[in-house]
Design a protein around this motif. Structure first.
Motif, mmCIF file in Angstrom:
data_model
loop_
_atom_site.group_PDB
_atom_site.id
_atom_site.type_symbol
_atom_site.label_atom_id
_atom_site.label_comp_id
_atom_site.label_asym_id
_atom_site.label_seq_id
_atom_site.Cartn_x
_atom_site.Cartn_y
_atom_site.Cartn_z
ATOM 1 N N MET A 44 0.825 -1.211 0.000
ATOM 2 C CA MET A 44 0.000 0.000 0.000
ATOM 3 C C MET A 44 0.857 1.257 0.000
ATOM 4 O O MET A 44 0.548 2.230 -0.692
ATOM 5 C CB MET A 44 -0.951 -0.010 1.201
ATOM 6 C CG MET A 44 -2.091 -0.993 1.044
ATOM 7 S SD MET A 44 -3.142 -1.112 2.495
ATOM 8 C CE MET A 44 -3.723 0.554 2.670
ATOM 9 N N GLY A 47 2.315 1.729 -3.451
ATOM 10 C CA GLY A 47 1.267 2.223 -4.347
ATOM 11 C C GLY A 47 0.971 3.694 -4.107
ATOM 12 O O GLY A 47 0.836 4.476 -5.050
ATOM 13 N N VAL A 51 1.335 6.973 -6.630
ATOM 14 C CA VAL A 51 0.282 7.975 -6.873
ATOM 15 C C VAL A 51 0.826 9.380 -6.624
ATOM 16 O O VAL A 51 0.595 10.304 -7.418
ATOM 17 C CB VAL A 51 -0.954 7.700 -5.982
ATOM 18 C CG1 VAL A 51 -1.931 8.864 -6.027
ATOM 19 C CG2 VAL A 51 -1.639 6.412 -6.399
ATOM 20 N N THR A 70 2.315 6.146 -13.412
ATOM 21 C CA THR A 70 0.967 5.711 -13.777
ATOM 22 C C THR A 70 0.973 4.208 -14.018
ATOM 23 O O THR A 70 0.081 3.489 -13.552
ATOM 24 C CB THR A 70 0.460 6.465 -15.025
ATOM 25 O OG1 THR A 70 0.386 7.861 -14.711
ATOM 26 C CG2 THR A 70 -0.911 5.961 -15.446
ATOM 27 N N THR A 73 1.289 2.580 -10.682
ATOM 28 C CA THR A 73 0.027 2.690 -9.946
ATOM 29 C C THR A 73 -0.991 1.675 -10.452
ATOM 30 O O THR A 73 -1.664 1.017 -9.657
ATOM 31 C CB THR A 73 -0.540 4.124 -10.048
ATOM 32 O OG1 THR A 73 0.403 5.035 -9.474
ATOM 33 C CG2 THR A 73 -1.871 4.248 -9.334
ATOM 34 N N VAL A 74 -1.097 1.540 -11.767
ATOM 35 C CA VAL A 74 -2.037 0.571 -12.339
ATOM 36 C C VAL A 74 -1.667 -0.848 -11.897
ATOM 37 O O VAL A 74 -2.532 -1.631 -11.488
ATOM 38 C CB VAL A 74 -2.087 0.685 -13.879
ATOM 39 C CG1 VAL A 74 -2.838 -0.483 -14.504
ATOM 40 C CG2 VAL A 74 -2.718 2.002 -14.293
ATOM 41 N N SER A 76 -0.058 -1.653 -9.200
ATOM 42 C CA SER A 76 -0.372 -1.730 -7.774
ATOM 43 C C SER A 76 -1.864 -1.949 -7.536
ATOM 44 O O SER A 76 -2.247 -2.754 -6.684
ATOM 45 C CB SER A 76 0.058 -0.454 -7.052
ATOM 46 O OG SER A 76 1.446 -0.336 -7.025
ATOM 47 N N VAL A 77 -2.682 -1.239 -8.276
ATOM 48 C CA VAL A 77 -4.134 -1.371 -8.113
ATOM 49 C C VAL A 77 -4.583 -2.788 -8.475
ATOM 50 O O VAL A 77 -5.400 -3.390 -7.771
ATOM 51 C CB VAL A 77 -4.886 -0.309 -8.952
ATOM 52 C CG1 VAL A 77 -6.374 -0.612 -9.038
ATOM 53 C CG2 VAL A 77 -4.656 1.076 -8.372
ATOM 54 N N ILE A 78 -4.053 -3.328 -9.559
ATOM 55 C CA ILE A 78 -4.407 -4.695 -9.969
ATOM 56 C C ILE A 78 -4.010 -5.694 -8.881
ATOM 57 O O ILE A 78 -4.813 -6.536 -8.466
ATOM 58 C CB ILE A 78 -3.745 -5.052 -11.310
ATOM 59 C CG1 ILE A 78 -4.368 -4.228 -12.439
ATOM 60 C CG2 ILE A 78 -3.858 -6.553 -11.605
ATOM 61 C CD1 ILE A 78 -3.602 -4.297 -13.748
ATOM 62 N N PHE A 80 -3.345 -5.098 -5.730
ATOM 63 C CA PHE A 80 -4.120 -4.801 -4.525
ATOM 64 C C PHE A 80 -5.513 -5.416 -4.614
ATOM 65 O O PHE A 80 -5.990 -6.034 -3.652
ATOM 66 C CB PHE A 80 -4.205 -3.282 -4.338
ATOM 67 C CG PHE A 80 -4.954 -2.842 -3.115
ATOM 68 C CD1 PHE A 80 -4.371 -2.927 -1.865
ATOM 69 C CD2 PHE A 80 -6.239 -2.357 -3.213
ATOM 70 C CE1 PHE A 80 -5.053 -2.523 -0.719
ATOM 71 C CE2 PHE A 80 -6.932 -1.950 -2.088
ATOM 72 C CZ PHE A 80 -6.340 -2.039 -0.840
ATOM 73 N N ALA A 81 -6.173 -5.279 -5.752
ATOM 74 C CA ALA A 81 -7.522 -5.830 -5.930
ATOM 75 C C ALA A 81 -7.517 -7.350 -5.813
ATOM 76 O O ALA A 81 -8.393 -7.933 -5.156
ATOM 77 C CB ALA A 81 -8.092 -5.398 -7.277
#
Length: 97
Positions: A44, A47, A51, A70, A73-74, A76-78, A80-81
């Motif tokens: 986290m 990530g 950002v 970017t 971040t993308v 990291s989001v993937i 993380f999800a």
């Protein structure tokens, strides 16, 4: 002039390191769905750092920083999800027993 070149080389080198650091983890996580070895607090913070670098890059008008972070971040989001999904599924499975 030489200093600008050195700064640009360092910046693009850092960008490549960031992309090639995040991308393999994202690809492996997407393929295997295995997130057991990922420490959520650490991920986290990484990530969030990405950002904030995007914000900094936008404010400075530095496109390489924006693009690199970017992508990070993308990724990291993937990850993380998928991690959240896996953790919820494990928690649900424990309740079923």
């Amino acid at each position: 002039m030489l200093m600008d070149t050195i700064i640009n080389i360092a910046g693009y080198g850092a960008a490549l390191c960031m992309i090639f650091g995040y991308l393999p983890q994202a690809i492996a996580t997407i393929r295997t769905r295995d997130t057991d070895g990922i420490a959520m607090p650490t991920f986290m913070m990484l990530g969030l750092g990405s950002v904030l670098f995007v914000v900094q890059g936008i404010l400075l008008g530095n496109i390489p920083i924006v693009i690199t972070n970017t992508i990070a971040t993308v990724c990291s989001v993937i990850i993380f999800a998928i991690k959240i999904h896996n953790d919820r599924k494990k928690k649900k499975n424990r309740k079923d027993y």
